[in-house]
Enzyme design. Structure first.
Site, short mmCIF file in Angstrom:
data_model
loop_
_atom_site.label_atom_id
_atom_site.label_comp_id
_atom_site.label_asym_id
_atom_site.label_seq_id
_atom_site.Cartn_x
_atom_site.Cartn_y
_atom_site.Cartn_z
N SER A 454 0.96 -1.08 0.01
CA SER A 454 0.00 -0.08 -0.01
C SER A 454 0.97 1.23 0.15
O SER A 454 1.95 1.35 0.52
CB SER A 454 -0.72 0.01 1.31
OG SER A 454 -1.80 -1.01 1.33
N CYS A 622 -23.81 7.57 3.57
CA CYS A 622 -22.92 6.66 4.42
C CYS A 622 -21.41 7.01 4.43
O CYS A 622 -20.87 6.79 3.37
CB CYS A 622 -23.16 5.36 3.90
SG CYS A 622 -24.59 4.69 4.31
N ASP A 662 -35.62 -6.39 1.92
CA ASP A 662 -34.79 -7.24 1.14
C ASP A 662 -33.29 -6.90 0.99
O ASP A 662 -32.41 -7.65 1.15
CB ASP A 662 -35.43 -7.41 -0.34
CG ASP A 662 -36.91 -8.01 -0.36
OD1 ASP A 662 -36.99 -8.84 0.50
OD2 ASP A 662 -37.56 -7.79 -1.30
N TRP A 664 -31.75 -5.34 3.21
CA TRP A 664 -31.04 -5.31 4.53
C TRP A 664 -30.77 -6.81 4.78
O TRP A 664 -29.73 -7.09 5.22
CB TRP A 664 -32.14 -5.13 5.62
CG TRP A 664 -31.71 -5.30 6.99
CD1 TRP A 664 -32.44 -6.26 7.91
CD2 TRP A 664 -30.72 -4.90 7.86
NE1 TRP A 664 -31.88 -6.56 9.17
CE2 TRP A 664 -30.51 -5.54 8.86
CE3 TRP A 664 -29.52 -4.08 7.57
CZ2 TRP A 664 -29.74 -5.45 9.98
CZ3 TRP A 664 -28.59 -3.95 8.55
CH2 TRP A 664 -28.57 -4.49 9.56
#
Length: 665
Positions: A454, A622, A662, A664
């Protein structure tokens, strides 16, 4: 007196006719000068030799039809591989060799090199079968060489009725999208009308990938024989794929010395730089990161000035290491060969696109140093092939037993090879009767792969930074990490010469949020290299006067005095406000070795909730809540804590009608 008079008369005559005489003289001189110039300086005709005309042959177009190649060579089994590190390709080669033991003929094929729409024509070949060894890369993505095949499967409505196929998937259970590529290929081929003749194989690299493959393979071939009504030959023999050619008087300018693609590419560097054409980046910084302990964690900076290489925070740097010179030299001593011998290994199948197992011509020394993996424990197929060279019957029996699928053989291979970390040199040293030809050994050993790190710097900074791990000890032998050991010696000034590292950039899907001003970062961080680059990026944005959101870092490791990596930089970021909060926890410094990292997160659970809570939540808002580190090693309560936070957040979205039940589920 007469002479004088006569001369005077001529002089008088010439004076009287001086104009004519001067003109005559001028004309005469001019004509003479032209004649002399023409004779002396004229361009002589150049005689052009009559060279014979060369017969120039037009370059042969690369064969993209695997069907025509199979018909030409009489093969009925094709094994496609999607491989990033070489393991899937190795499995594909093993399966194609197996076919001969069962009375069939197979070929391994790279889907990137062929027109995969020709799968519709495979039924033209009797008793034909397509096998797919497909590895999953990144977040459930196809490998680089299988990307076009994946795109074709997604877009195609081809009729694959009559296609017989099977799939072996390679992945790692610790990743969320376990074996996603193999599962998708298996499912999509069936949807397009293909006929699956054996169950999908699932290989888990977190467990024992070799054992998974061997177990699947042992059941697969009997099913193939039953399906096509053929019988195994019962013969157990070694099948060579390459033949050795020793070069006696070859010009050394034509010999590969470690290049991965174009000959002399390390001497004459030309962009673009990629896996086949890495850039030799000078090392400008190489310092130890950890302050104590047995491990050696390094911070390296590679100068990419003038390379036109571009990267984003979150990408990886791929580094090509070389094997330890002591191991290579010892292999030559044990096998009793001159490692400076110039050789080529040429494919016995003239129709194969893969002419050599590694760049040829080269020397044994170069092959063992730059191209072949000599440090990892060899797979069972290598033991099986080498067993024939053991002069001690007991050694032969043990090697063939470890290569079998019997429970006793698997246990012995696990204990004697894997748990003991025996590489090929250790096996040769512990089995004095085993002395195989070095050319066959070079054919069997897998390719040395690039190591991925990374990038720990922002793309706004001029260098790449990467960290590297330590060493491990097994059975009295010290097994040094290939890249770690090599990078440790790459110091900026090595006896007046700049140390360089062959590298290129591999793109990642791990990215900063698009809107830096509104999105927050909450990360428990065990492996903090990529986030160091992200924080640098935010610091750069703040310096430019741009607004960035809150950034909270939860960092956990073993000992504060040893493992607090980048401590000074992180604390400085917190002081200047680049980091809103820095929360650290060190498990080995506590009396109770419960997960203090999880406790740190739990104690801040309400703060985290407040940071991600909004009055009008939506899926687009989010913020990232992403634990970094090895999933199998991270404490379960850390994972559980973040799962609880995510659960609370998504439930709130459901109450607002943003998610259905659905979704979820």
């Amino acid at each position: 007196g007469g002479t004088t008079e006569s001369g005077g008369e001529r002089g008088s005559l010439l004076c009287n006719e001086g104009l004519l005489s001067n003109l005559d003289i001028f004309l005469f001189s001019l004509i003479a000068g032209v004649i002399i110039y023409w004779l002396m300086f004229r361009k002589k005709p150049v005689t052009i030799p009559d060279f014979p005309k060369l017969e120039t042959q037009a370059p042969t177009a690369r064969e993209t039809s695997f069907i025509e190649k199979m018909k030409k060579t009489g093969k009925n089994i094709v094994v496609f591989y999607g491989s990033q590190t070489g393991t899937a390709e190795e499995f594909a080669n093993r399966l194609s060799k197996d076919a001969q033991r069962y009375g069939m003929k197979g070929m391994a094929a790279d889907p990137e090199e062929y027109d995969m729409s020709e799968l519709t024509r495979l039924k033209e070949i009797s008793n034909s079968l397509a096998i797919f060894c497909m590895a999953t890369y990144g977040e459930g993505d196809p490998t680089d060489n299988a990307q076009d095949f994946y795109d074709w499967l997604q877009e195609s409505d081809a009729d694959l009725n009559g296609l017989h196929y099977t799939v072996f998937a390679l992945g790692n259970k610790t990743y969320e999208h376990y074996n996603a590529m193999g599962k998708y290929v298996d499912k999509r081929l069936s949807e397009l009308g293909g006929s699956r003749i054996f169950d999908l194989g699932m290989g888990d690299d977190d467990g024992n990938l070799e054992e998974d493959f061997v177990s699947w393979r042992e059941q697969f071939w009997p099913a193939v024989c039953e399906h096509f009504g053929v019988e195994a030959t019962g013969e157990e023999f070694s099948i060579r794929q390459y033949e050795l050619k020793v070069h006696e008087d070859l010009n050394m300018n034509k010999v590969y010395t470690g290049e991965l693609g174009r000959l002399k590419s390390f001497e004459n560097q030309k962009p673009p730089f990629d896996a086949k054409n890495p850039f030799l980046a000078p090392v400008t910084v190489n310092r130890k990161l950890n302050k104590g302990g047995d491990r050696h964690l390094m911070h390296l900076e590679l100068d990419i000035t003038g390379s036109k290489i571009r990267y984003e925070s979150g990408d990886h740097v791929a580094v090509y290491p070389t094997n330890d010179a002591a191991i290579v030299s010892r292999l030559g001593d044990v096998l009793g060969v001159d490692l400076d011998t110039v050789i080529s290994l040429n494919n016995l199948d003239e129709e194969s696109n893969k002419k050599h197992p590694f760049p040829c011509p080269t020397t044994y020394h170069t092959a063992l140093t730059h191209y072949l993996d000599v440090t990892n424990p060899p797979r069972t197929n290598v033991l099986y092939e080498l067993a024939q060279y053991a002069t001690d019957p007991k050694d032969q029996e043990n090697m063939r037993k470890m290569a079998s699928s019997s429970p006793e053989g698997k246990a012995q291979y696990q204990s004697w090879v894997l748990d003991s970390c025996r590489n090929i040199l250790a096996i040769l040293e512990d089995m004095p009767s085993l002395r195989p030809p070095i050319d066959h050994l070079c054919e069997l050993l897998p390719r040395l792969q690039a190591r991925y790190y990374s990038i720990a710097s922002s793309s706004k900074h001029p260098h790449l930074c990467c960290g590297s791990g330590g060493t491990r000890q097994k059975t009295g032998r010290v097994n040094k990490g290939v890249a770690t050991n090599w990078l440790k010696g790459r110091v900026p000034n090595d006896n007046g010469h700049k140390a360089t590292v062959p590298m290129y950039i591999r793109k990642s899907q791990f990215r900063l949020p698009f809107k830096a001003a509104t999105d927050n970062h909450d990360r428990p961080w065990h492996r903090n290299r990529p986030l160091h680059g992200f924080i640098q990026e935010r610091a750069w944005l703040r310096e430019k006067g741009k607004e960035v959101g809150e950034t909270v870092l939860y960092f956990g490791c073993r000992h504060r005095s040893e493992d607090f990596l980048y401590q000074e930089q992180l604390e400085a970021y917190e002081e200047t406000g680049v980091l809103t909060q820095l929360s650290v926890a060190f498990s080995r410094d506590q009396e109770l070795k419960a997960s203090v990292r999880a406790a740190s997160v739990k104690n801040n659970k309400q703060a985290i909730w407040r940071q991600i809570h909004t009055d009008n939540p939506s899926p687009n808002h989010c913020p990232p809540l992403c634990p970094l580190g090895y999933a199998r090693n991270m404490a379960r309560d850390v994972q559980t804590t973040f799962y609880e936070i995510a659960t609370d957040y998504i439930k709130k979205l459901m109450t607002k009608g943003r998610y259905s039940q659905d979704v979820w589920s």
